[in-house]
Motif scaffolding. Sequence first.
Motif, PDB file in Angstrom:
ATOM      1  N   PRO A 144      53.137  28.760  47.611  1.00  0.00           N
ATOM      2  CA  PRO A 144      53.062  27.384  47.098  1.00  0.00           C
ATOM      3  C   PRO A 144      53.613  27.260  45.680  1.00  0.00           C
ATOM      4  N   LYS A 145      54.125  26.095  45.375  1.00  0.00           N
ATOM      5  CA  LYS A 145      54.634  25.827  44.032  1.00  0.00           C
ATOM      6  C   LYS A 145      53.501  25.982  43.016  1.00  0.00           C
ATOM      7  N   GLY A 146      53.775  26.722  41.950  1.00  0.00           N
ATOM      8  CA  GLY A 146      52.791  26.908  40.901  1.00  0.00           C
ATOM      9  C   GLY A 146      51.709  27.919  41.220  1.00  0.00           C
ATOM     10  N   ALA A 147      51.851  28.634  42.351  1.00  0.00           N
ATOM     11  CA  ALA A 147      50.829  29.589  42.757  1.00  0.00           C
ATOM     12  C   ALA A 147      50.829  30.813  41.839  1.00  0.00           C
ATOM     13  N   ASP A 148      49.741  31.574  41.904  1.00  0.00           N
ATOM     14  CA  ASP A 148      49.616  32.822  41.157  1.00  0.00           C
ATOM     15  C   ASP A 148      50.575  33.836  41.786  1.00  0.00           C
ATOM     16  N   ALA A 149      51.738  33.986  41.194  1.00  0.00           N
ATOM     17  CA  ALA A 149      52.795  34.804  41.788  1.00  0.00           C
ATOM     18  C   ALA A 149      52.360  36.250  41.977  1.00  0.00           C
ATOM     19  N   THR A 150      51.603  36.786  41.027  1.00  0.00           N
ATOM     20  CA  THR A 150      51.166  38.179  41.117  1.00  0.00           C
ATOM     21  C   THR A 150      50.225  38.375  42.298  1.00  0.00           C
ATOM     22  N   ALA A 151      49.265  37.470  42.419  1.00  0.00           N
ATOM     23  CA  ALA A 151      48.304  37.569  43.522  1.00  0.00           C
ATOM     24  C   ALA A 151      49.001  37.418  44.870  1.00  0.00           C
ATOM     25  N   TRP A 152      49.917  36.482  44.969  1.00  0.00           N
ATOM     26  CA  TRP A 152      50.610  36.262  46.237  1.00  0.00           C
ATOM     27  C   TRP A 152      51.517  37.436  46.591  1.00  0.00           C
ATOM     28  N   ALA A 153      52.186  38.017  45.607  1.00  0.00           N
ATOM     29  CA  ALA A 153      53.034  39.186  45.874  1.00  0.00           C
ATOM     30  C   ALA A 153      52.182  40.349  46.376  1.00  0.00           C
ATOM     31  N   ALA A 154      50.992  40.519  45.773  1.00  0.00           N
ATOM     32  CA  ALA A 154      50.091  41.588  46.218  1.00  0.00           C
ATOM     33  C   ALA A 154      49.571  41.304  47.620  1.00  0.00           C
ATOM     34  N   ALA A 155      49.274  40.033  47.919  1.00  0.00           N
ATOM     35  CA  ALA A 155      48.776  39.663  49.243  1.00  0.00           C
ATOM     36  C   ALA A 155      49.850  39.904  50.305  1.00  0.00           C
ATOM     37  N   ILE A 156      51.077  39.543  49.984  1.00  0.00           N
ATOM     38  CA  ILE A 156      52.173  39.758  50.929  1.00  0.00           C
ATOM     39  C   ILE A 156      52.373  41.245  51.192  1.00  0.00           C
ATOM     40  N   ASP A 157      52.206  42.055  50.161  1.00  0.00           N
ATOM     41  CA  ASP A 157      52.319  43.503  50.346  1.00  0.00           C
ATOM     42  C   ASP A 157      51.245  44.031  51.290  1.00  0.00           C
ATOM     43  N   ARG A 249      39.119  44.554  55.976  1.00  0.00           N
ATOM     44  CA  ARG A 249      38.698  43.152  55.937  1.00  0.00           C
ATOM     45  C   ARG A 249      39.733  42.314  55.195  1.00  0.00           C
ATOM     46  N   LEU A 250      40.231  42.867  54.109  1.00  0.00           N
ATOM     47  CA  LEU A 250      41.234  42.149  53.311  1.00  0.00           C
ATOM     48  C   LEU A 250      42.477  41.870  54.144  1.00  0.00           C
ATOM     49  N   TYR A 251      42.898  42.851  54.919  1.00  0.00           N
ATOM     50  CA  TYR A 251      44.112  42.681  55.725  1.00  0.00           C
ATOM     51  C   TYR A 251      44.008  41.456  56.627  1.00  0.00           C
ATOM     52  N   TRP A 252      42.922  41.344  57.386  1.00  0.00           N
ATOM     53  CA  TRP A 252      42.810  40.248  58.345  1.00  0.00           C
ATOM     54  C   TRP A 252      42.646  38.897  57.653  1.00  0.00           C
ATOM     55  N   MET A 296      41.988  38.328  46.869  1.00  0.00           N
ATOM     56  CA  MET A 296      42.548  39.495  46.201  1.00  0.00           C
ATOM     57  C   MET A 296      41.596  39.993  45.099  1.00  0.00           C
ATOM     58  N   ASP A 297      40.922  39.078  44.438  1.00  0.00           N
ATOM     59  CA  ASP A 297      39.973  39.476  43.395  1.00  0.00           C
ATOM     60  C   ASP A 297      38.719  40.117  43.996  1.00  0.00           C
ATOM     61  N   ALA A 298      38.258  39.550  45.138  1.00  0.00           N
ATOM     62  CA  ALA A 298      37.012  40.016  45.725  1.00  0.00           C
ATOM     63  C   ALA A 298      37.154  41.291  46.545  1.00  0.00           C
ATOM     64  N   LEU A 299      38.275  41.405  47.250  1.00  0.00           N
ATOM     65  CA  LEU A 299      38.425  42.511  48.182  1.00  0.00           C
ATOM     66  C   LEU A 299      39.595  43.436  47.857  1.00  0.00           C
TER      67      LEU A 299
END
Length: 300
Positions: A144-157, A249-252, A296-299
Amino acid sequence: MSRCLEVGERIVGTEALHGGITAEMRRLTIGTRDGGTRDLVLRTFVNVEHAEDGLNREAGALTLLTGTGVPAPGLVAVDPTAAHCEYPSLLMTHLEGRTVRDDEGLETRVALLARQLVAIHAVRPAERPREYVALTTADTVVTPKGADATAWAAAIDVIRKPAPPYEGRFLHRDFHPGNVLFDVPPPRPAGPRITGVVDWVQTSWGPADLDVAHCSTNLALLHGPAWGLRFAEAYEEAGGVLAAAASERLYWRVRDGLAFSEEVQLVSQPWREAGRTELTTRAVEERLDAYVTALMDALG
């Protein structure tokens, strides 16, 4: 459709049902021989890919669930190839109740949703439905526009990795507040009660975590990220068992959250039509960003 009715019955009224995305839904009022009425629901797929597969899966699920205690519609007839109807269709019994998407009373409903999902996962079919299908890939995620790029890159990984091993369960695969009916109003002294779970087109076999993740994402977008995190806890409190490792759990949960990034506009429109006008596409994108970041912060 008249061939599916009892002798002497006829259709005396129709009403379009709203809230779905892919199918046209109609409530049919049937005039009975004794002068009364009963209701049925007709699901029709118009120019929908894989309609035959979806209707066959729903027909199989409704047949399987008869007598299990899971409050699903009863199957009346199915025409998955449009041999008798204009389009692929399924006719089922009508369940009382309505969907509830309001914030009021959410804590109670979350507990009820969790208990209902545990009951669904306890179903042991003699013949398994097909294996689940992932709804997104690392390369199709739309940040999404303006999203936390670091968190999203880590989530995509996270979802670039192979899916973790799991113990298979019978999955609804689209379990969320929009597919659950409650008997409110009127209020009951004991509080609301689930009267039905509908839309079994995506019934699958896979990890319980996947169904929990899907409902969690919906709750996060409808009611705020904290509720998305809360649902997994409620599921375990109801006796459900999730993956033991936090990374699994994080993966799913991340996989399901990221899948919503590709269809925010599509899923948020029915919510606005149902009265949640504040849930603009942009508002839902912001909640999705907050939820993915919270995961990403919690898990992570």
